[in-house]
Design a protein around this motif. Structure first.
Motif, PDB file in Angstrom:
ATOM      1  N   VAL A 183       0.842  -1.201   0.000  1.00  0.00           N
ATOM      2  CA  VAL A 183       0.000   0.000   0.000  1.00  0.00           C
ATOM      3  C   VAL A 183       0.879   1.254   0.000  1.00  0.00           C
ATOM      4  CG1 VAL A 183      -1.687   1.326   1.338  1.00  0.00           C
ATOM      5  CG2 VAL A 183      -1.939  -1.160   1.107  1.00  0.00           C
ATOM      6  N   ILE A 184       1.899   1.261   0.855  1.00  0.00           N
ATOM      7  CA  ILE A 184       2.797   2.413   0.913  1.00  0.00           C
ATOM      8  C   ILE A 184       3.605   2.516  -0.374  1.00  0.00           C
ATOM      9  CG2 ILE A 184       4.683   3.498   2.186  1.00  0.00           C
ATOM     10  CD1 ILE A 184       3.716   1.931   4.661  1.00  0.00           C
ATOM     11  N   ALA A 185       4.111   1.379  -0.852  1.00  0.00           N
ATOM     12  CA  ALA A 185       4.917   1.382  -2.071  1.00  0.00           C
ATOM     13  C   ALA A 185       4.124   1.889  -3.265  1.00  0.00           C
ATOM     14  CB  ALA A 185       5.437  -0.029  -2.343  1.00  0.00           C
ATOM     15  N   ASP A 186       2.856   1.498  -3.355  1.00  0.00           N
ATOM     16  CA  ASP A 186       2.021   1.960  -4.476  1.00  0.00           C
ATOM     17  C   ASP A 186       1.850   3.480  -4.441  1.00  0.00           C
ATOM     18  OD1 ASP A 186       1.712  -0.570  -5.520  1.00  0.00           O
ATOM     19  OD2 ASP A 186      -0.254  -0.915  -4.612  1.00  0.00           O
ATOM     20  N   ALA A 187       1.658   4.038  -3.243  1.00  0.00           N
ATOM     21  CA  ALA A 187       1.510   5.491  -3.130  1.00  0.00           C
ATOM     22  C   ALA A 187       2.783   6.202  -3.568  1.00  0.00           C
ATOM     23  CB  ALA A 187       1.156   5.868  -1.691  1.00  0.00           C
ATOM     24  N   CYS A 188       3.932   5.667  -3.172  1.00  0.00           N
ATOM     25  CA  CYS A 188       5.204   6.277  -3.555  1.00  0.00           C
ATOM     26  C   CYS A 188       5.428   6.195  -5.057  1.00  0.00           C
ATOM     27  CB  CYS A 188       6.349   5.593  -2.808  1.00  0.00           C
ATOM     28  SG  CYS A 188       6.342   5.883  -1.024  1.00  0.00           S
ATOM     29  N   GLN A 189       5.190   5.025  -5.635  1.00  0.00           N
ATOM     30  CA  GLN A 189       5.401   4.859  -7.066  1.00  0.00           C
ATOM     31  C   GLN A 189       4.423   5.712  -7.869  1.00  0.00           C
ATOM     32  OE1 GLN A 189       7.938   2.934  -8.370  1.00  0.00           O
ATOM     33  NE2 GLN A 189       7.397   3.817 -10.342  1.00  0.00           N
ATOM     34  N   GLU A 190       3.168   5.777  -7.422  1.00  0.00           N
ATOM     35  CA  GLU A 190       2.144   6.567  -8.112  1.00  0.00           C
ATOM     36  C   GLU A 190       2.523   8.037  -8.192  1.00  0.00           C
ATOM     37  OE1 GLU A 190      -2.305   8.375  -7.179  1.00  0.00           O
ATOM     38  OE2 GLU A 190      -1.432   6.890  -5.825  1.00  0.00           O
ATOM     39  N   LEU A 191       2.989   8.595  -7.073  1.00  0.00           N
ATOM     40  CA  LEU A 191       3.220  10.033  -6.987  1.00  0.00           C
ATOM     41  C   LEU A 191       4.644  10.433  -7.355  1.00  0.00           C
ATOM     42  CD1 LEU A 191       1.160  10.731  -3.747  1.00  0.00           C
ATOM     43  CD2 LEU A 191       0.485  11.148  -6.112  1.00  0.00           C
ATOM     44  N   GLY A 192       5.550   9.453  -7.446  1.00  0.00           N
ATOM     45  CA  GLY A 192       6.901   9.749  -7.895  1.00  0.00           C
ATOM     46  C   GLY A 192       7.929   9.926  -6.802  1.00  0.00           C
ATOM     47  N   MET A 193       7.704   9.320  -5.640  1.00  0.00           N
ATOM     48  CA  MET A 193       8.618   9.423  -4.500  1.00  0.00           C
ATOM     49  C   MET A 193       9.515   8.190  -4.425  1.00  0.00           C
ATOM     50  SD  MET A 193       9.596  11.022  -1.659  1.00  0.00           S
ATOM     51  CE  MET A 193       8.295  12.142  -1.105  1.00  0.00           C
TER      52      MET A 193
END
Length: 372
Positions: free
Chosen positions: A94-104
Motif C-alpha cells: 500500500v505504501i509502495a504503491d503510493a510512492c510509485q504513483e506520486l513519484g517518491m
C-alpha cells in the motif's frame, strides 16, 4: 538564520527515518484523555493505539497524503518504518504503491514487534519484510528488514531478523536508544546497551539504519560507525516526546536527518536541529556546516540502498520560501529524471482528491482509535 538554503536546483532532500502511517495525524487527531507522564505513556496512549487502528483504507489515505505533502516540501526520498498490527500482510505494498504513483523514492520495512501478539506477531512482521523484498519490482522503491525497538522484542526475534538480513542481503532498520527505557531493558537482559545487544545477536549488517540514538554514549556512537551503521537524528520528535538531546552523535560521520512521522519538511527539521544544538551542546557546529553534513549523509544512506546505477544524486528540488510558518515549499521536483512537482503542483496526482480522501479517512480512523 535559514538552516536549509533556499535556492534553485538543490539536491533532493532525503528523510532518513519516518512513519508514513502517521500521515493523517495533522488532521485533528484527538489528544489522549490523560496527559502522558513519560515516553512509554506516549507510545501506549497515542502511537500504539494509532497503529492498531490502521486498516488498508486508512493506510492508503495516510500514505498518499504524507507522500504528496512530502514532495511539495521538496523531499525526494523517504526511508519509512511501518507498523499496523491489524493489517500486516500486504501493508508495505500500500505504501509502495503510493510512492510509485506520486513519484517518491522510498526505502520501506515493516517494524516487527512482539508487543501485541508475541512471537507470532513478530514472525508475521518479518515475513512481510521477506515477501516485499522478494516480490517488489517498483523502480522507485526498495525494501529492508525492520524491527520496532529491542525493548519490544525477544532475543530469538532479533536473531531471526539478523538471519533474514543475511538471507536477503539486506540491512536492518530499527529504533535504538530513543529513550532510557530501551537502555534499561537491554541492561536487564544482560547486555551493555541496546546497540551491543543487536550486535551480539548478529542483527546489524553494515548499512543498517539506527533511528534516534539519543542515549548512546560517544564510544557507542563510534562503535556504530565502525560497524558501518547509519544513525538518524530526529530533532522535532525527540523534543516533542521529551526524550532528550543526542549529545554524542557528533562522534560519527554517518548521521542523517529524519522526521520520525512529523511532516516531511526538512527545512523545519533543520531549523529545529540548529536551535536545539545551540541549547544542548557546544561540541558540534550548530549552523550551516552541521546541517549540510546531516543532509549529505541522508543522500549517501539512500544511495547505498539504490546503488549508483539509479542516479539518486541527480534528484533535484527547487524551493521557494513559504509566505508564513517558516517552512519551504517546492516550486519543482525531479525524481529519477521525471518531473513530479512543477510550478508548485503535483504532476502525478490530484492534490485536492488526496486531501479530501485523507480528511474522510481521518474521521473514521479517530473513531477506530477509541476502541484500541
Amino acid at each position: 538564520m535559514t538552516a536549509l538554503p533556499v535556492q534553485r536546483q538543490v539536491p533532493g532532500c532525503v528523510n532518513a527515518h519516518t512513519h508514513v502511517y502517521s500521515g493523517l495525524v495533522p488532521l485533528d487527531m484527538p489528544a489522549p484523555t490523560e496527559p502522558p507522564a513519560h515516553f512509554l505513556d506516549i507510545l501506549a496512549q497515542v502511537w500504539w493505539r494509532l497503529d492498531r487502528a490502521l486498516d488498508e483504507r486508512a493506510l492508503r489515505a495516510a500514505a498518499r497524503y504524507y507522500v504528496a505533502e512530502a514532495l511539495l516540501h521538496g523531499t525526494t526520498t523517504l526511508v519509512d518504518h511501518h507498523e499496523s498490527p491489524e493489517f500486516i500482510e500486504g501493508s508495505l505494498d500500500v505504501i509502495a504503491d503510493a510512492c510509485q504513483e506520486l513519484g517518491m523514492r522510498a526505502v520501506l520495512c515493516y517494524g516487527a514487534t512482539e508487543r501485541n501478539g508475541g512471537r507470532d506477531e513478530a514472525r508475521r512482521g518479518l515475513e512481510e519484510c521477506r515477501r516485499f523484498i522478494r516480490s517488489n519490482t517498483r523502480p522507485l522503491v526498495r525494501g529492508v528488514v525492520g524491527l520496532h525497538a529491542s525493548f519490544t522484542l525477544s532475543d530469538d526475534t532479533v536473531r531471526e531478523a539478523g538471519a533474514l538480513c543475511d538471507e536477503l542481503d539486506s540491512v536492518l532498520h530499527i529504533h535504538v536508544a530513543e529513550d532510557t527505557a530501551d537502555v534499561v531493558d537491554a541492561m536487564k537482559r544482560g547486555y551493555r546497551g541496546p546497540l551491543e545487544r543487536l550486535l551480539e545477536l548478529g542483527a546489524l549488517r553494515p548499512g543498517s539504519i539506527l533511528a534516534h540514538g539519543v542515549h548512546l554514549s560517544e564510544p557507542q556512537v563510534r562503535l556504530a560507525e565502525r560497524r558501518g551503521c547509519w544513525l538518524v537524528q530526529n530533532p522535532r520528535s525527540n523534543e516533542g516526546n521529551g526524550v532528550g538531546y543526542p549529545r554524542a552523535l557528533w562522534a560519527s560521520a554517518r548521521v542523517a536527518l529524519g522526521t520520525d512521522g512529523y511532516p516531511s519538511d526538512l527545512k523545519a527539521e533543520t531549523d529545529a536541529l540548529v536551535r536545539l544544538a545551540r541549547v544542548h551542546t557546544h561540541e558540534e557546529p550548530a549552523g550551516a556546516a552541521g546541517v549540510i553534513r546531516r543532509l549529505e549523509a541522508g543522500r549517501r544512506l539512500a544511495g547505498e540502498r539504490f546503488g549508483p546505477e539509479e542516479r539518486i544524486g541527480s534528484d533535484r528540488t527547487e524551493l521557494e520560501p513559504e509566505a508564513a510558518g517558516g517552512g519551504c515549499r517546492a516550486r519543482a521536483v525531479r525524481v529519477n529524471g521525471r518531473m513530479v512537482v512543477e510550478e508548485g503542483r503535483l504532476c502525478c496526482g490530484d492534490l485536492e482528491e488526496i486531501r479530501s480522501a485523507a480528511r474522510a479517512e481521518a474521521e473514521r480512523l479517530w473513531a477506530r482509535m477509541e476502541t484500541r
